[in-house]
Design an enzyme around this catalytic site. Structure first.
Site: not given
Ligand code: PLP
Length: 416
Positions: A133, A210, A213, A236, A374
């Site tokens: 992401h 990370d 998900q 999430k 993203c």
């Molecule tokens: C794999 C992953 N990493 C990071 C993020 C970023 O999360 P946040 O926008 O809640 O900070 C997301 C959000 O969609 C994501 O799917």
């Protein structure tokens, strides 16, 4: 009346019953169409217990934490710290000092990039994968600009799987940090995180996972994984927006300088010298999202009561069913066909732009995400500008997959 945790324990997995706890899951859209919510990878819907906890804090106890001696502040502090204990148990951290509240995954990764990153220098390497992401790419690019570090990118194959050998070849005594996604938000790929971590540790590098998900789909045990850092967002995980968690091994958090300076992160302030607070408060400057943190606890209790064995079995059933059904559509292309997947399905309908697919599905009451999610490097790899993405959760059913399929049929008819 929403289901209590005790009741949840007594019933076996029942998506319809769970759906009743999520008011948004039973609403209609576009003049009476049943909402089929398949945008769970963007954010999950919220059960009543979470909203009730948030509302209770806002209406009856909206006090600041750690600072007041009065009744409301003490109750808010208790609830806030109870949420920390709950997160600690949930991811099986060794100590509550290892749980830092942030405002999301992005903020947690940026914290590490700034604080741990300030200990890195010229030529030190950070390894990410091609399926990250943007929030796990850009903070490292900024760090590289600040400190002269080098960002290396482990490639993926045409199924959307990490090429493990290429990743291992990339590791060396120059590698300081591996920062990788556990479950890809655009491909659904579940990465072999244990092997990724073992590879990094073998060369003395630290690992940030990370888990944005992953957190709502599988049990996470940070001690068993032996990761150094792990980040996730409450929203999430059926919790509120604006709250996230950074887990960090105590030894690393102790060695890292604070990220943000301000109230709460200090033990004493003098113009000559400021002493920082102990962990985890050293990393929690200013007033956080107190109500949001408090409401994370019922979200954790909610998923814990269902249990991840049941959640995974349900979501894998939906994934298999959705994959089969979508494969039945001639001209539909699946993007992301890894052997290990979470219930996230990215696809293209013929030559139709994903945004058109998303809009038509929306008119049918089916909420999906369309875009690059993203993850522009993933789109570039698959040579597509965007994909349509359906992502499933605990309140979805096979009926929702059928509704998706019917809506896709509409797209096909319109673009015939
Ligand atoms: C794999 C992953 N990493 C990071 C993020 C970023 O999360 P946040 O926008 O809640 O900070 C997301 C959000 O969609 C994501 O799917």
């Amino acid at each position: 009346m929403s289901t209590t945790i005790e009741q949840m324990n007594r019933v076996s997995f029942d998506a319809d019953r769970i759906r009743a706890d999520f008011p948004a899951a039973t609403r209609t859209v576009h003049d009476g169409r049943r909402l089929v919510y398949l945008d769970n990878a963007a954010t999950t819907l919220k059960p009543r217990v979470v909203v009730d906890a948030l509302a209770e804090h806002m209406l009856l106890g909206a006090s600041n934490v750690h600072r007041g001696l009065h009744y409301l502040s003490e109750r808010a502090t208790e609830a806030y710290e109870a949420a920390r204990d709950s997160v600690c148990d949930f991811i099986h951290a060794a100590a509550r000092e290892e749980i830092v509240f942030t405002n999301g995954t992005t903020a947690a990764i940026n914290l590490v990039a700034h604080s741990f990153g300030s200990l890195l220098g010229e030529g030190d390497e950070i390894v990410v994968s091609q399926m990250e992401h943007h929030s796990n790419i850009v903070p490292w690019q900024l760090l590289c600009e600040r400190r002269g570090c080098v960002l290396r990118v482990a490639p993926i194959d045409k199924n959307g799987e990490l090429i493990l050998d290429a990743y291992r070849d990339m590791l060396s005594d120059r590698t300081r940090l591996v920062s990788m996604v556990y479950v890809s938000n655009s491909l659904g790929t579940v990465n072999p995180i244990e092997e990724i971590i073992a590879g990094a540790h073998a060369v003395g590098a630290k690992v940030l996972v990370d888990a944005a998900q992953a957190v709502a789909t599988r049990a996470i045990d940070v001690q068993a994984l032996d990761c150094d850092f792990l980040a996730f967002s409450a929203h999430k995980l059926f919790g509120p927006t604006g709250v996230g968690v950074l887990y960090g091994k105590q030894v690393h958090l102790e060695a890292m300088p604070p990220f943000l300076g301000g109230g709460d992160m200090i033990a004493s302030v003098r113009f000559e010298k400021t002493e920082y607070n102990r962990l985890p408060y050293k990393f929690e400057a200013g007033t956080g999202n107190i109500g949001g943190v408090i409401a994370l606890k019922p979200a954790i209790d909610y998923v814990s009561a269902i249990g991840f064995d049941a959640i995974q079995a349900h979501e894998q059933d939906l994934l298999t069913y959705a994959t089969d059904v979508l494969r039945g559509h001639e001209g539909l292309r699946l993007i992301g066909t890894a052997r290990e997947k979470a219930a996230i399905v990215s696809f293209l309908v013929g030559e139709v732009h994903a945004h058109d697919v998303g809009s038509i599905l929306d008119q049918e009451g089916v909420a999906i995400r369309a875009g690059h999610h993203c993850t522009q490097p993933v789109m570039e790899f698959f040579e597509v500008p965007a994909t349509a993405r359906a992502s499933f959760s605990i309140y979805n059913t096979r009926e929702d997959v059928d509704a998706l399929s019917l809506a896709v049929r509409k797209v096909e008819e319109l673009f015939e």
